[in-house]
Design an enzyme around this catalytic site. Structure first.
Site, PDB file in Angstrom:
ATOM      1  N   ASP A  45       0.763  -1.199   0.192  1.00 36.63           N
ATOM      2  CA  ASP A  45      -0.195  -0.166  -0.163  1.00 36.63           C
ATOM      3  C   ASP A  45       1.036   1.121  -0.088  1.00 36.63           C
ATOM      4  O   ASP A  45       0.632   2.209  -0.677  1.00 36.63           O
ATOM      5  CB  ASP A  45      -0.842  -0.114   1.302  1.00 36.63           C
ATOM      6  CG  ASP A  45      -2.005  -1.028   1.175  1.00 36.63           C
ATOM      7  OD1 ASP A  45      -2.516  -1.512   0.023  1.00 36.63           O
ATOM      8  OD2 ASP A  45      -2.759  -1.172   2.207  1.00 36.63           O
ATOM      9  N   ALA A 161      -7.983   3.684   7.774  1.00 36.96           N
ATOM     10  CA  ALA A 161      -6.692   3.479   8.260  1.00 36.96           C
ATOM     11  C   ALA A 161      -6.450   4.297   9.604  1.00 36.96           C
ATOM     12  O   ALA A 161      -7.111   3.982  10.507  1.00 36.96           O
ATOM     13  CB  ALA A 161      -5.776   4.259   7.142  1.00 36.96           C
TER      14      ALA A 161
END
Length: 260
Positions: A45, A161
């Site tokens: 990511d 997140a």
């Protein structure tokens, strides 16, 4: 995508990504990024976010198809196997649009900065002193003083997140909303944040900036000793992520709400 696009291969420097991409390099007729229709990004990511930020800086956006050879891979597809050629996988992928946040900052010395965030913009205290912030939405003061470690504004793509770890809400990808989430708020103690329309203009003014310095961070890009911060969703730099059928980012964000 109905026809196979021209693909460019972008690989992280990590040994795992380099080893995993060796067969990919031999299995497809790749083109340079300047000639490509789609970037195939191999890594994790963090590396994909790095590639997306480079495109934002260059103002040249191409769809990105990520292959996970990193740690979490929330924004990525599964590792490549030989059963389906990479060109076919990309051609059959589903597109997801992501609008980044545009952060405008003025520091204590009057210097201006502009950075983009795909996940979130965070304001964080720099010292042991509690940060104190005034919060404005669309030009109207909504909170005269927020005292705590700071605050963040998250996109739907970034809501699982840092935002989720800070106790913020998960936002469905197509919601066109933003999460405004306090970080360890001291006053008002019971305020849990807010959900705002993507069209909202969010502004923060740092109170007592010299005594209580605050940093502003757009994903990985940081400005210290800030005075004023303005955040808007940027439609003109919309990004596109590609996902295998049945493994869309929207489905992953939805599934996160049922994790225990």
């Amino acid at each position: 995508m109905s026809v196979e696009p021209r693909l460019a291969l972008i690989v992280s420097d990590s040994p795992r990504a380099q080893a995993g991409a060796a067969e990919l390099r031999r299995s497809h007729n790749w083109v340079p990024p300047t000639e490509a229709d789609v970037l195939v990004v191999v890594g994790g990511d963090g590396f994909l976010l790095h590639v997306l930020h480079e495109m934002l800086d260059w103002d040249h956006m191409l769809p990105c198809y990520g292959l996970n050879l990193g740690t979490v891979g929330f924004l990525m597809n599964g590792q490549h196997d030989d059963a389906r050629p990479i060109g076919k996988r990309v051609a059959e992928a589903h597109a997801v649009s992501v609008r980044p946040l545009e952060m405008h900052v003025v520091d204590q010395h009057g210097k201006s900065f502009c950075y983009y965030a795909i996940n979130e913009v965070s304001l964080l205290r720099e010292t042991r002193q509690t940060a104190k912030l005034e919060v404005r939405i669309n030009g109207k003061v909504r909170m005269e003083e927020l005292a705590g470690d700071g605050i963040l504004v998250s996109t739907p793509a970034g809501s699982t997140a840092y935002n989720l770890s800070a106790g913020g809400p998960i936002l469905p990808l197509g919601s066109r909303m933003l999460a405004l989430t306090p970080l360890s708020p001291f006053r008002p103690r019971r305020w849990k944040g807010a959900i705002l329309p993507e069209s909202a203009e969010v502004e923060f003014r740092v109170l007592e900036p010299r005594k209580r310095p605050v940093a502003a961070v757009a994903d990985q890009k940081e400005v210290r000793e800030v005075r004023d911060v303005k955040i808007v969703a940027c439609q003109r730099k919309e990004l596109t992520l590609l996902f295998d059928p049945g493994a869309s980012l929207e489905e992953r964000i939805f599934a996160e709400q049922f994790q225990v």
